[in-house]
Design a protein around this motif. Structure first.
Motif, short mmCIF file in Angstrom:
data_model
loop_
_atom_site.label_atom_id
_atom_site.label_comp_id
_atom_site.label_asym_id
_atom_site.label_seq_id
_atom_site.Cartn_x
_atom_site.Cartn_y
_atom_site.Cartn_z
N VAL A 333 0.88 -1.17 0.00
CA VAL A 333 0.00 0.00 0.00
C VAL A 333 0.92 1.21 0.00
CG1 VAL A 333 -1.84 1.21 1.21
CG2 VAL A 333 -1.77 -1.30 1.24
N THR A 339 4.31 4.62 2.68
CA THR A 339 3.67 3.34 2.89
C THR A 339 2.71 3.44 4.07
OG1 THR A 339 5.60 2.13 2.07
CG2 THR A 339 4.03 0.89 3.39
N ALA A 340 1.53 2.87 3.92
CA ALA A 340 0.58 2.84 5.03
C ALA A 340 1.03 1.76 6.01
CB ALA A 340 -0.83 2.54 4.52
N ASP A 342 0.86 -0.80 8.76
CA ASP A 342 -0.23 -1.61 9.28
C ASP A 342 -0.16 -1.67 10.80
OD1 ASP A 342 -2.46 -3.19 8.98
OD2 ASP A 342 -1.33 -5.05 8.79
N ARG A 379 -5.84 4.46 7.76
CA ARG A 379 -4.49 4.72 7.27
C ARG A 379 -4.39 4.52 5.76
NH1 ARG A 379 -0.02 2.46 11.63
NH2 ARG A 379 -1.16 2.96 13.54
N VAL A 380 -5.06 3.49 5.25
CA VAL A 380 -5.02 3.25 3.80
C VAL A 380 -5.71 4.37 3.06
CG1 VAL A 380 -5.79 1.72 1.95
CG2 VAL A 380 -4.89 0.75 4.08
N TYR A 384 -3.87 7.46 0.36
CA TYR A 384 -4.19 7.74 -1.04
C TYR A 384 -4.87 9.09 -1.21
CZ TYR A 384 -2.85 2.98 -2.18
OH TYR A 384 -2.13 1.81 -2.36
N VAL A 434 -11.17 -1.93 -0.13
CA VAL A 434 -10.85 -2.09 1.29
C VAL A 434 -12.17 -2.14 2.05
CG1 VAL A 434 -9.59 -1.16 3.25
CG2 VAL A 434 -8.75 -0.74 0.93
N VAL A 443 -8.58 -6.57 1.91
CA VAL A 443 -8.00 -5.71 0.89
C VAL A 443 -7.88 -6.54 -0.38
CG1 VAL A 443 -6.01 -4.34 0.15
CG2 VAL A 443 -6.69 -4.35 2.56
#
Length: 483
Positions: A333, A339-340, A342, A379-380, A384, A434, A443
């Motif tokens: 991601v 980067t997200a 996790d 977070r995802v 974006y 998601v 995902v």
């Protein structure tokens, strides 16, 4: 075939790893990767630059003593008694689900041990971790397996992690600096091997996002030439990536080394991607939630229908489905170079469906709580949303991202991604779905021409949501009260 009799391999070492000092730079192409180049669709956004003959990589450190003996039924939990205060233990080491490599390959644990063992924890180590003041040490070694073609034997690629507890942060910081110095100046140790020439690059710092009193760096190095039995033409060297991270009074060292030439990791080098997870695990008591048995109801059933809704057969690929199984690389991601990260998870199951111009990935992740799962989804989406347009890659191509809410589960988003060339549309794109249900997050990534949403955004989203319907329904037990 050209004649290499007068070839001086040492003179050519300088051309290896010229870009190793930057994240995402050229990295080595191992024997396993050469064999798997034809299966390039297996890992999205991973571009390989081929080079050299098929090489056999070798491990460069001696084996460590495993404590599990000959009993295959024993697990990592048998090595220590868990301390409610968070004592260092095997749960703080990277597991199979945390490791990444490239192409259609993944790392799998071969042995786990307590203590320094009978061999150096790193090729460049001049003393043991205990000699540096560590009061507890655990080590784990991994082997590389071809997950796309399990019958293809992969040998030689080397990954090991060592973690240590020190009496205080000052002692851990001194060990951190000492180990980094050893890796930067490893000439004496390498001189005792068959590959005496050593060159280390400038360390690069890594933001592991654990906050507090912490530090992390990666040191890329090369040494060689590789033995003639591995490379008869003298065109290869050992290329190594060492990650060192300290979190308070704890330390982790990731040691990766292969024989090969160059390729490019567009999502960050393997150690760069694994180091933040290693740092997170070092936090006292932090490893516990990774154990799904520690959080009732968070383990994903082995027969979970993660591939439901996908085609039963490929168009041009005889067997397009891999999984569902644990241990596959997580879906990257990444947007605008970020980067997200996790949140700490409990369990994860993955599946892949790869056909020509139609590439699909799914992963189901569970978390210790619904709040943690919601944090993962946020977070995802935020990653974006903050990156509607990426920087030009230098060839006139830019990547665009758009986030839309969807009606699925407790909350859901679709991430539309596409490439533009000089302002015009291209056939390349990717769509992510998601969906959260309780403490579980699905995902799905759809890539290839089939995943390009341009001009068919609503149709693409509706198709993904419909195909994932059975999977989302099967996630209901993770909502606590059901759906």
């Amino acid at each position: 075939m050209p004649e290499h009799a007068d070839h001086d391999p040492v003179e050519d070492l300088a051309r290896f790893g010229a870009d190793l000092a930057r994240a995402g730079g050229d990295m080595p192409l191992s024997a396993a990767d050469v064999r798997r180049r034809g299966d390039h669709l297996r890992r999205r956004r991973t571009a390989l630059v081929a080079g050299g003959a098929v090489l056999a990589a070798v491990a460069v450190t001696a084996p460590i003593l495993a404590l599990t003996g000959d009993d295959p039924e024993r697990t990592d939990r048998d090595l220590v008694t868990r301390d409610p205060r968070g004592a260092l233990g095997p749960q703080d080491l990277l597991g199979d689900d945390d490791t990444v490599h490239s192409e259609s390959s993944d790392w799998f644990t071969t042995d786990t041990s307590e203590g320094d063992g009978q061999a150096a924890f790193h090729l460049c180590a001049r003393e043991s971790l205990g000699s540096l003041g560590a009061t507890a040490v655990f080590q784990r070694r991994f082997e590389l397996r071809n997950t796309a073609e399990p019958s293809v034997e992969v040998s030689g690629d080397h990954l090991a992690e060592s973690i240590a507890q020190f009496p205080d942060a000052a002692t851990a910081a001194a060990a951190y600096d000492t180990i980094a110095g050893w890796v930067r100046d490893c000439t004496e140790q390498v001189a005792q091997t068959e590959s005496p020439e050593y060159r280390a690059f400038e360390p690069r710092t890594v933001d592991v996002e654990v906050g507090g009193d912490s530090a992390a760096q990666i040191i890329d190095a090369q040494y060689g030439p590789a033995p003639r039995e591995l490379d008869p033409y003298g065109d290869a060297a050992y290329l190594a990536e060492t990650g060192i991270v300290r979190v308070g009074d704890r330390l982790a060292v990731l040691d990766s080394a292969i024989v090969g030439q160059d390729y490019t990791f567009t999502d960050g080098t393997p150690v760069e991607r694994m180091l933040p997870v290693a740092a997170d695990l070092l936090r006292p008591g932090g490893g516990e939630p990774f154990d799904p048995t520690a959080v009732p109801g968070s383990r994903i059933a082995d027969d979970f229908p993660l591939a439901a809704g996908w085609p039963e057969a490929g168009g041009e690929t005889e067997d397009p489905l891999t999984g569902p199984l644990r241990g596959l690389d997580p879906i990257p991601v990444v947007a605008c170079g970020e980067t997200a990260q996790d949140p700490r998870r409990s369990d994860r199951l993955s599946a892949e469906w790869v056909d020509v111009e139609d590439v699909r990935y799914r992963q189901l992740t569970t978390y210790p709580s619904a709040d943690a799962a919601a944090d993962a989804v946020t977070r995802v989406a935020d990653l974006y949303r903050a990156c509607p347009r990426e920087q030009d890659t230098g060839d006139g191509t830019t990547r665009r991202w758009e986030v839309r809410e969807v009606t699925a589960g407790a909350e859901g988003y679709a991430v539309l991604g596409w490439a533009e060339s000089e302002g015009g549309a291209t056939p390349f794109g990717e769509t992510l779905l998601v969906v959260r249900v309780g403490s579980a997050v699905l995902v799905e990534s759809r890539g290839g021409h089939a995943g390009n949403p341009q001009g068919r955004e609503e149709e693409t989203i509706a198709e993904l949501v419909e195909q994932a319907g059975e999977v989302v329904e099967a996630m209901c037990p993770f909502s606590g009260s059901g759906c």
